[in-house]
Write an enzyme that holds these catalytic residues in place. Structure first.
Site, PDB file in Angstrom:
ATOM      1  CD  GLU A  34       0.727 -30.294 -24.784  1.00 31.09           C
ATOM      2  OE1 GLU A  34       0.998 -28.829 -25.366  1.00 31.09           O
ATOM      3  OE2 GLU A  34      -0.754 -30.908 -24.936  1.00 31.09           O
ATOM      4  CD  GLN A 195      -7.450 -27.294 -21.524  1.00 27.64           C
ATOM      5  OE1 GLN A 195      -7.039 -27.579 -22.053  1.00 27.64           O
ATOM      6  NE2 GLN A 195      -6.880 -27.408 -20.059  1.00 27.64           N
ATOM      7  CD  GLN A 231     -10.520 -40.130 -24.467  1.00 27.16           C
ATOM      8  OE1 GLN A 231     -10.195 -39.676 -25.106  1.00 27.16           O
ATOM      9  NE2 GLN A 231     -10.273 -40.982 -23.293  1.00 27.16           N
ATOM     10  CG  PHE A 235     -10.727 -35.179 -21.175  1.00 25.95           C
ATOM     11  CD1 PHE A 235      -9.913 -35.974 -19.913  1.00 25.95           C
ATOM     12  CD2 PHE A 235      -9.233 -35.212 -22.515  1.00 25.95           C
ATOM     13  CE1 PHE A 235      -9.063 -36.926 -20.607  1.00 25.95           C
ATOM     14  CE2 PHE A 235      -9.187 -36.948 -23.015  1.00 25.95           C
ATOM     15  CZ  PHE A 235      -9.172 -37.125 -21.493  1.00 25.95           C
ATOM     16  CG  HIS A 285       0.342 -25.788 -28.949  1.00 22.04           C
ATOM     17  ND1 HIS A 285       1.651 -26.411 -29.233  1.00 22.04           N
ATOM     18  CD2 HIS A 285       0.075 -26.744 -27.482  1.00 22.04           C
ATOM     19  CE1 HIS A 285       1.982 -26.669 -28.122  1.00 22.04           C
ATOM     20  NE2 HIS A 285       1.272 -27.676 -27.176  1.00 22.04           N
TER      21      HIS A 285
END
Length: 310
Positions: A34, A195, A231, A235, A285
């Site tokens: 991705e 996710q 970070q 998220f 993924h």
């Protein structure tokens, strides 16, 4: 074919936590990557360098994300079409419900189809900028299941949808979230991409619950390399992903040590992938963050290598 039927026992978990990277090299793994559309010329150079670096690994597809409210619509479209035309890889476009009418989304879908794009990642999307919570467009597809149905009526797209091993932040319960996933599959979704998460058991429990609910398409784990721990904490809070204490301990004291952080990130994600593979996971993924180095390393460890280099 039935998917997602492999279970895991506590005893097996304990064994697999030991030396996952020391297990025999897999030879049956498929991967997808991705990316996000670049904002600047420099970022575009980085993106294409990463795409070219990963292209020899022959991913099933590469997907390109889509900003809330269509904020990256044109850049997403251009990037997806360029990947499809200028590489040997199959491109998938993210498409969300946010900020667009059905007519606008149908037009975008038609354009993708005309450009040879056959794969859509269909998502509800995050709240539009300035909104505290998601609000369906009055003339739009209200939620992801509606978008999947609309896309399937428009063209025979291959459609991937999102799954949430730790439950979507807006879902009233974990069971509601699983039941809604089943609705998306019944509407025509061909694949679930999850996710990100940080412990194998999180994904394996989710996979088993989804299978029990009748989800019979592949559930592909989304893997995120952690190169910036602060970070990731931010998220993760927003998307309801638990960051385990042991991970915080691993990254303590490395704020000014970017190369060491990379090594730690590579170790954590590689072990996670090998444990998942030992429990029947064959598709992965990777959220590349538009960089190739760590993703290439993970693929190498999973036995995914350029032809002639296996």
């Amino acid at each position: 074919m039935e998917y997602n039927k492999v279970s895991i026992t506590e005893e097996k978990q304990a064994v697999l936590r030991g030396l996952p990277v020391a297990a025999p090299l897999p030879n049956d793994v498929s991967v997808s990557f991705e990316f996000f559309p670049p904002k600047t010329e420099k970022m575009e150079e980085t993106l294409w360098a990463s795409l070219k670096r990963l292209e020899p690994l022959e991913p099933k597809f590469v997907s390109v994300t889509y900003g809330a409210g269509g904020t990256t619509r044109e850049r997403t479209h251009n990037t997806v079409v360029s990947i499809q035309k200028d590489t040997t890889m199959s491109a998938a476009a993210h498409l969300t419900c946010v900020g667009s009418s059905k007519a606008e989304i149908d037009e975008i879908a038609d354009l993708y189809w005309e450009e040879g794009i056959r794969h859509i990642v269909a998502l509800r999307g995050d709240p539009a900028e300035g909104d505290a919570a998601y609000q369906p467009h009055p003339d739009g597809y209200a939620y992801a299941v509606d978008l999947v149905e609309g896309l399937k009526k428009r063209h025979d797209f291959e459609i991937s949808v999102a799954g949430y091993p730790e439950t979507h932040p807006d879902a009233p319960s974990a069971q509601f979230d699983i039941d809604y996933l089943k609705k998306k599959v019944d509407a025509g979704a061909n694949r679930v991409i999850t996710q990100y998460f940080f412990e194998a058991e999180t994904f394996l429990r989710y996979r088993d619950k989804a299978a029990a609910a009748g989800v019979n398409v592949p559930i592909v784990p989304g893997i995120l390399p952690v190169t910036n721990f602060k970070q990731v904490l931010k998220f993760s809070e927003a998307c309801n992903t638990r960051v385990p204490d042991w991970m915080a301990d691993l990254f303590t004291g490395l704020d000014e040590e970017p190369e060491t952080r990379k090594l730690v990130a590579a170790t954590v994600a590689s072990e996670l992938c090998r444990v998942l593979h030992a429990n029947g996971v064959k598709d992965f993924h990777f959220y590349t963050l538009n960089r190739a180095d760590l993703t290439y390393a993970f693929c190498h460890i999973l036995g995914v290598r350029p032809k002639g280099n296996k």
